[in-house]
Design an enzyme around this catalytic site. Structure first.
Site, PDB file in Angstrom:
ATOM      1  N   PRO A  19       0.843  -1.203   0.000  1.00  0.00           N
ATOM      2  CG  PRO A  19      -0.641  -1.548   1.737  1.00  0.00           C
ATOM      3  CD  PRO A  19       0.670  -2.007   1.215  1.00  0.00           C
ATOM      4  CG  MET A  20       3.537   2.481  -1.826  1.00  0.00           C
ATOM      5  SD  MET A  20       4.753   2.481  -3.175  1.00  0.00           S
ATOM      6  CE  MET A  20       3.895   1.454  -4.379  1.00  0.00           C
ATOM      7  CB  CYS A 106       2.578   4.889   8.282  1.00  0.00           C
ATOM      8  SG  CYS A 106       2.638   6.537   7.551  1.00  0.00           S
ATOM      9  CE  LYS A 146       4.775  -2.841   3.835  1.00  0.00           C
ATOM     10  NZ  LYS A 146       5.476  -1.650   4.307  1.00  0.00           N
ATOM     11  CG  ASN A 208       8.352  -3.684   2.288  1.00  0.00           C
ATOM     12  OD1 ASN A 208       8.072  -2.727   2.993  1.00  0.00           O
ATOM     13  ND2 ASN A 208       8.416  -3.569   0.982  1.00  0.00           N
ATOM     14  N   GLY A 209      11.502  -4.170   1.469  1.00  0.00           N
ATOM     15  CA  GLY A 209      12.619  -3.246   1.554  1.00  0.00           C
ATOM     16  C   GLY A 209      13.694  -3.531   0.541  1.00  0.00           C
ATOM     17  CG  ASP A 210      16.815  -1.570   0.131  1.00  0.00           C
ATOM     18  OD1 ASP A 210      16.104  -0.543   0.032  1.00  0.00           O
ATOM     19  OD2 ASP A 210      17.825  -1.623   0.853  1.00  0.00           O
ATOM     20  N   GLY A 232       7.194  -2.198  -2.940  1.00  0.00           N
ATOM     21  CA  GLY A 232       6.693  -0.836  -2.859  1.00  0.00           C
ATOM     22  C   GLY A 232       7.319   0.062  -3.903  1.00  0.00           C
ATOM     23  NE  ARG A 233      11.293   3.153  -0.964  1.00  0.00           N
ATOM     24  CZ  ARG A 233      12.594   3.276  -0.707  1.00  0.00           C
ATOM     25  NH1 ARG A 233      13.236   4.370  -1.069  1.00  0.00           N
ATOM     26  NH2 ARG A 233      13.256   2.315  -0.081  1.00  0.00           N
TER      27      ARG A 233
END
Length: 381
Positions: A19-20, A106, A146, A208-210, A232-233
């Site tokens: 979710p973003m 968040c 999350k 999650n991450g990178d 995500g990103r």
């Protein structure tokens, strides 16, 4: 490695769209699903429990799903156990979704300064109460969560939070390998994902991450033992990444077939940009509003291509589909995918200090109550 079980839902490949805020609305989820062939799990923008219960008009639009979305996944942000329970019951009773995810990750100041998001798991008893009410009222819908490693390196919470989640009936946990203090800076700590998986073997753990490429996703699973990944990103301006992820996980443990990954030329990227803006206009019911909402995506889609600062700015100020199309037509559309464009995207800055309520760190087991104002006007981020 090819499947993830979230309650009754089999997710294959084991890939979840994170979710973003302002990004993972229905149009963007549609694009990602199209590139993945409908495979994976695509989560809504963050929905505030109080706004949902009070049927805020913006929030009700955000929880509308396309008829092709299965399973339908809503992420809830809540700081009050009672409101969280009411929101979960509303989702179940009114058949608004098939899966509920809870946001405890968040890191933005407007959320943490009131004790929400990544600040909340520090208060163990409050976290337990929220999870208990969500699961108890979800009517059998799977509830996941999350979270981040913790507030900072001196106040890590992920292992305690993981054990509480198991005890309260949470179906799966996603861990972003950063603290709130890191925000989106530095490097994600994948070792903590491996530690959490060892700590809560009873339920799936997602990392999650990178994750900037499909190879990163497969590598994370191999190195940490996690059950799936949350992206995500890495997909900003690259919804076709989900097609790459399908190819990579289908091929694992061996490498994917030659040319399995999407490396679109600028002409193809321009077509996706136009479709994205058009879908936003249809969703919002107004072409201009859709194009305006699309503006933030322009630098992500055009990253690495030879576009020019002035033209990129003009595209980011377009007011109609025709204007956007005309501007795209002035580009050298034969440009191949740029070398190095698969790296970090979106926000990369850290904050070092997390804004928290006064005295928040004094006692992790204090029976805390978060200011009700923490939930105002935050649906979608």
């Amino acid at each position: 490695m090819s499947e993830l079980q979230i309650g009754p839902h089999t997710v294959s490949p084991p890939v979840v769209l994170a979710p973003m805020a302002g990004i993972t609305n229905a149009p963007f989820r549609t694009l990602c699903r199209e590139f993945s062939g409908g495979r994976g799990l695509f989560v809504s923008e963050m929905i505030t429990t109080r706004a949902l219960v009070e049927r805020d008009a913006k929030t009700m639009r955000l929880v509308h799903f396309d008829g092709t979305e299965k399973p339908r996944s809503i992420q809830l942000y809540g700081v009050d156990p009672a409101y969280t329970g009411r929101a979960a019951r509303m989702i179940a009773d009114e058949d608004l979704a098939d899966h509920i995810d809870l946001n405890f990750g968040c890191p933005v100041p407007k959320v943490t300064r009131k004790g929400g998001g990544s600040a909340l798991p520090y208060k163990r008893n409050l976290l337990r109460a929220i999870l208990r009410e969500a699961v108890r009222n979800a009517g059998g819908l799977p509830v996941t969560m999350k979270m981040r490693k913790g507030i900072d390196d001196d106040h890590l919470t992920y292992l305690d939070a993981g054990r509480i989640a198991v005890e309260e009936g949470v179906t799966a946990i996603a861990l972003h390998g950063r603290t709130a203090a890191q925000h989106y800076g530095g490097t994600a700590d994948w070792d903590t994902i491996a530690r959490l998986k060892e700590h809560v073997p009873e339920i799936p753990v997602l990392g999650n991450g990178d994750i900037w490429s499909a190879d990163d996703a497969v590598r994370m699973v191999r190195e940490t033992g996690c059950d799936g990944v949350v992206v995500g990103r890495g997909c900003l301006g690259r919804p076709w990444l989900f097609g790459d992820l399908v190819a990579a996980f289908d091929a694992a443990p061996g490498p994917p077939a030659v040319d399995a990954y999407a490396r679109p030329a600028l002409k193809e990227v321009a077509g996706v940009m136009l479709r994205h803006a058009e879908l936003l206009g249809q969703w919002l019911g107004d072409e201009r509003r859709g194009v305006v909402d699309f503006r933030k995506h322009v630098p992500w889609y055009t990253k690495g291509f030879s576009v020019g600062k002035e033209l990129r700015h003009r595209m980011a100020m377009a007011g109609s589909l025709a204007e956007l199309d005309d501007l795209l037509g002035t580009l050298d559309l034969d440009q191949p995918w740029p070398v190095g464009a698969d790296g970090p995207r979106g926000r990369t800055a850290g904050r070092n200090k997390v804004v928290l309520p006064e005295g928040w760190l004094a006692d992790p087991y204090e029976c805390a109550r978060v200011d009700a104002g923490a939930e105002l006007d935050t649906s979608g981020g």
